[in-house]
Write a protein that holds these residues in place. Structure first.
Motif, PDB file in Angstrom:
ATOM      1  N   THR A   1       0.662  -1.393  -0.022  1.00  0.00           N
ATOM      2  CA  THR A   1      -0.099   0.099  -0.075  1.00  0.00           C
ATOM      3  C   THR A   1       0.774   1.319   0.118  1.00  0.00           C
ATOM      4  O   THR A   1       0.866   2.145  -0.700  1.00  0.00           O
ATOM      5  CB  THR A   1      -1.001   0.082   1.333  1.00  0.00           C
ATOM      6  OG1 THR A   1      -1.654  -1.127   1.283  1.00  0.00           O
ATOM      7  CG2 THR A   1      -1.761   1.228   1.354  1.00  0.00           C
ATOM      8  N   ASN A   2       1.832   1.269   1.038  1.00  0.00           N
ATOM      9  CA  ASN A   2       2.699   2.442   1.082  1.00  0.00           C
ATOM     10  C   ASN A   2       4.390   2.045   0.867  1.00  0.00           C
ATOM     11  O   ASN A   2       4.518   0.985   1.332  1.00  0.00           O
ATOM     12  CB  ASN A   2       2.496   3.098   2.413  1.00  0.00           C
ATOM     13  CG  ASN A   2       0.708   3.731   2.605  1.00  0.00           C
ATOM     14  OD1 ASN A   2       0.560   4.361   1.752  1.00  0.00           O
ATOM     15  ND2 ASN A   2       0.226   3.333   3.636  1.00  0.00           N
TER      16      ASN A   2
ATOM     17  N   LYS B   1       2.454   6.708  -1.833  1.00  0.00           N
ATOM     18  CA  LYS B   1       1.607   5.325  -2.160  1.00  0.00           C
ATOM     19  C   LYS B   1       2.148   4.435  -3.047  1.00  0.00           C
ATOM     20  O   LYS B   1       2.628   4.903  -4.111  1.00  0.00           O
ATOM     21  CB  LYS B   1       0.272   5.870  -2.785  1.00  0.00           C
ATOM     22  CG  LYS B   1      -0.642   6.846  -1.745  1.00  0.00           C
ATOM     23  CD  LYS B   1      -1.095   5.977  -0.495  1.00  0.00           C
ATOM     24  CE  LYS B   1      -2.121   6.879   0.382  1.00  0.00           C
ATOM     25  NZ  LYS B   1      -2.497   5.982   1.573  1.00  0.00           N
TER      26      LYS B   1
ATOM     27  N   LYS C   1      -1.129   2.745  -5.861  1.00  0.00           N
ATOM     28  CA  LYS C   1      -1.723   3.531  -6.750  1.00  0.00           C
ATOM     29  C   LYS C   1      -1.395   3.690  -8.116  1.00  0.00           C
ATOM     30  O   LYS C   1      -2.024   4.026  -9.156  1.00  0.00           O
ATOM     31  CB  LYS C   1      -2.116   4.929  -6.187  1.00  0.00           C
ATOM     32  CG  LYS C   1      -0.871   6.015  -6.407  1.00  0.00           C
ATOM     33  CD  LYS C   1      -1.251   7.293  -5.927  1.00  0.00           C
ATOM     34  CE  LYS C   1       0.026   8.189  -6.229  1.00  0.00           C
ATOM     35  NZ  LYS C   1      -0.334   9.489  -5.648  1.00  0.00           N
TER      36      LYS C   1
END
Length: 342
Positions: A14-15, A34, A37
């Motif tokens: 996710t990060n 991020k 994404k």
């Protein structure tokens, strides 16, 4: 001489968290971008480069970075690639070290998986400092491990050794693991494994429990901890079950490498004696007599907020050293860059 720094990066699904770290193991500053994404790897690298550059400029460190270390899912230490990471969308093989190094004007980059990075962090800055034989176990969403023998991380011939979270603890009728096999340690002793145990216990047992006030599919390991602290019998039994399996697994691990210590890290370690008491009892009961009473069972000394970045930064010092001494596979315990005099 200007003070040298490295960048430590912890890439999650996710990060991606990154920080500037000095030779004393102080995180000077940190930030994140991020991961998930970005559908294209090139877009992720561009975003990462921009964010890291901003952080370097804000901390007068643009020309002071000597190496970059990255802990990444399925990161291969030998090739610098991410290989078949299930939670990343960029294809089966991603040339992470090469691409990051090019983005940052040739700064040496080293890559490994997150548990190995955690082991390097403990060996350089934490509970395992000065140790040459220990096993790091990370208890998070999954169960990871980093094995250090004679001061060297064990990578195996292909860079993927040390997957102790996938030793099989239940040969018959074991739980399906995320790796596709059944009965793995990770399926029982991770945070998600604790939640699975809670669901199983609640389905087969009839006594009252605070956990019955929560939608059974929404129960987390934190819910189980909170209930156990409140005196809930089922919740306490869940930790007893989890600790017993982990202690048995660690007893078997001891037969493999005779570690001086196990270092445990991750959210589940916050449960304290709820987990540690049954773990130690099961370990003592199952370890070979020749090893009994020798290995310490320690909790990580790294601050949770900095641990991932520090672990990766230790690899950054190694990248610097390997660049200066081509062909070296020295671990960060042997790297002079961690000395405050540097």
């Amino acid at each position: 001489m200007s003070k040298p720094y490295v960048i430590g990066m912890d890439m999650g699904g996710t990060n991606t968290v990154f920080g500037i770290v000095d030779a004393r193991g102080q995180v000077i500053a940190s930030d994140s971008v991020k991961t998930k994404k970005h559908a294209k790897f090139e877009d992720y690298i561009a975003d990462l480069h921009q964010a890291v550059t901003r952080l370097l400029e804000a901390n007068d460190a643009v020309d002071k970075i000597k190496g970059i270390g990255i802990g990444a899912p399925n990161g291969n230490y030998y090739t610098g690639e991410i290989v078949k990471a299930p939670n990343l969308p960029w294809g089966p093989v991603v040339p992470l070290a090469e691409t990051v190094s090019k983005a940052f004007n040739g700064i040496p980059v080293a890559v490994t998986n997150d548990a190995n990075a955690a082991a390097l962090g403990e060996m350089t800055y934490g509970a395992a400092r000065g140790m040459k034989d220990f096993i790091m176990i990370t208890l998070g969403t999954g169960v990871g491990s980093g094995i250090v023998i004679n001061g060297q991380l064990v990578y195996g011939h292909d860079g993927f050794a040390g997957e102790l979270g996938h030793v099989i603890m239940k040969r018959n009728n074991g739980r399906v693991c995320g790796c596709g096999r059944t009965g793995c340690l990770e399926a029982y002793c991770s945070a998600t494994g604790v939640a699975r145990t809670a669901r199983e216990f609640l389905e087969v047992r009839t006594e009252p429990s605070l956990l019955r006030n929560i939608d059974i599919e929404e129960i987390t390991s934190k819910d189980v901890y909170d209930a156990a602290i409140a005196g809930d019998k089922i919740a306490k039994d869940i930790f007893e079950f989890t600790g017993k399996i982990l202690g048995e697994a660690m007893a078997d691990m001891t037969a493999f490498s005779s570690p001086q210590a196990f270092v445990l890290f991750g959210g589940l370690t916050k449960s304290g004696d709820l987990l540690m008491k049954p773990l130690k009892e099961a370990y003592d009961k199952n370890v070979l007599p020749i090893f009994r009473g020798k290995a310490k069972i320690l909790l990580s000394e790294l601050k949770e907020s900095d641990a991932a970045v520090l672990g990766a930064s230790a690899l950054g010092w190694e990248a610097k050293y390997r660049y200066e001494v081509p062909g070296s596979l020295a671990t960060s315990n042997e790297i002079p860059a961690v000395s405050p005099e540097m």
